[in-house]
Each structure stands twice: as C-alpha cells, then as structure tokens.
Design a protein around this motif. Structure first.
Motif, PDB file in Angstrom:
ATOM      1  N   SER A 134     111.447  12.172  85.419  1.00  0.00           N
ATOM      2  CA  SER A 134     112.900  12.047  85.508  1.00  0.00           C
ATOM      3  C   SER A 134     113.196  10.591  85.843  1.00  0.00           C
TER       4      SER A 134
ATOM      5  N   VAL B 180     102.774  21.797  84.689  1.00  0.00           N
ATOM      6  CA  VAL B 180     103.678  21.045  83.815  1.00  0.00           C
ATOM      7  C   VAL B 180     103.973  19.695  84.468  1.00  0.00           C
TER       8      VAL B 180
ATOM      9  N   HIS C   3     103.066  20.869  78.926  1.00  0.00           N
ATOM     10  CA  HIS C   3     102.627  22.070  79.628  1.00  0.00           C
ATOM     11  C   HIS C   3     101.126  22.223  79.441  1.00  0.00           C
TER      12      HIS C   3
ATOM     13  N   THR D  40     106.643  22.760  92.926  1.00  0.00           N
ATOM     14  CA  THR D  40     106.785  21.436  92.312  1.00  0.00           C
ATOM     15  C   THR D  40     106.762  20.359  93.380  1.00  0.00           C
TER      16      THR D  40
ATOM     17  N   SER E 168     106.778  16.580  84.418  1.00  0.00           N
ATOM     18  CA  SER E 168     108.160  16.357  84.019  1.00  0.00           C
ATOM     19  C   SER E 168     108.710  15.071  84.634  1.00  0.00           C
TER      20      SER E 168
ATOM     21  N   LYS F  88     108.577  19.059  77.606  1.00  0.00           N
ATOM     22  CA  LYS F  88     107.703  18.593  78.681  1.00  0.00           C
ATOM     23  C   LYS F  88     106.264  19.002  78.371  1.00  0.00           C
TER      24      LYS F  88
END
Length: 115
Positions: A61, A57, A47, A90, A59, A45
């Motif tokens: 999905s 970060v 960073h 997050t 990410s 991922k």
C-alpha cells in the motif's frame, strides 16, 4: 521453486524501492518455508497456496507492505503487531521496520502445517 511470472511482474512494478525489497524477501521466505508452494496473482495481489489452500498474501500500500498469514488459529502472537480475524492475521511492515523473517517463517510454517 517455481516462481510465477505474473507475481514477478507484480513485484517489479511496485514504485517504492524499499517495498520491492520487502516483497521480494517475503516471497523468498514463503518459498523457503513451504516446499512446492504455488503462487499467483489473485484479487490484484500475490497469493501463495499450499495444496490449493491459501497460506499467505503480500499486499503493498502507500505506506506499508502487508503480509497476511492464513489459518492463523492457534498461533501465539504478541499483542499489537498483527491485525485481523482469528483465522487470518496481517502484519504491516513499514519503511523503518526491520522484519524478522525467521520469526515470520516460523509462524507461516506452523499455520500451514496442516494444509
């Protein structure tokens, strides 16, 4: 602003166009918020680091693009929007969402101020 080719390749390989757009906007927002931020792909991922310490970060999905802010202790966050432990929060951005990048930038700036 130094952009890492590995991070660029990571974002370009995302298969869903709206996720590419959000990831690119988040990346730009991080660079605009943290001068001299370093970026790298780690743990598969992108960073973002300030002075060698994790700041954020991205990410993706299947159904969202998650954006994590590190060192989030003390941030004034509304209920139900962020997940995670106190020091790492997050937000999951979905296709129909309209992210408030300015608000996220303010949170990131506050969280990374002492790094």
């Amino acid at each position: 602003m130094t952009k890492n080719a590995e991070v660029t390749a990571f974002i370009e390989q995302i298969q869903i166009p709206w996720q590419i757009q959000i990831a690119e906007q988040l990346r730009q927002m991080v660079h605009d918020t943290i001068p001299d931020v370093q970026e790298r792909v780690q743990y598969k991922k992108p960073h973002f680091l300030k002075n060698g310490k994790y700041a954020a970060v991205i990410s993706p999905s299947k159904q969202a693009v998650s954006f994590t802010i590190f060192h989030a202790n003390g941030l004034d966050l509304p209920d139900g929007i962020f997940e995670g432990p106190e020091d790492r929060k997050t937000i999951k951005l979905k296709e129909k969402d309209t992210p408030d990048y300015e608000w996220l930038a303010g949170l990131l700036k506050q969280a990374s101020a002492d790094l």
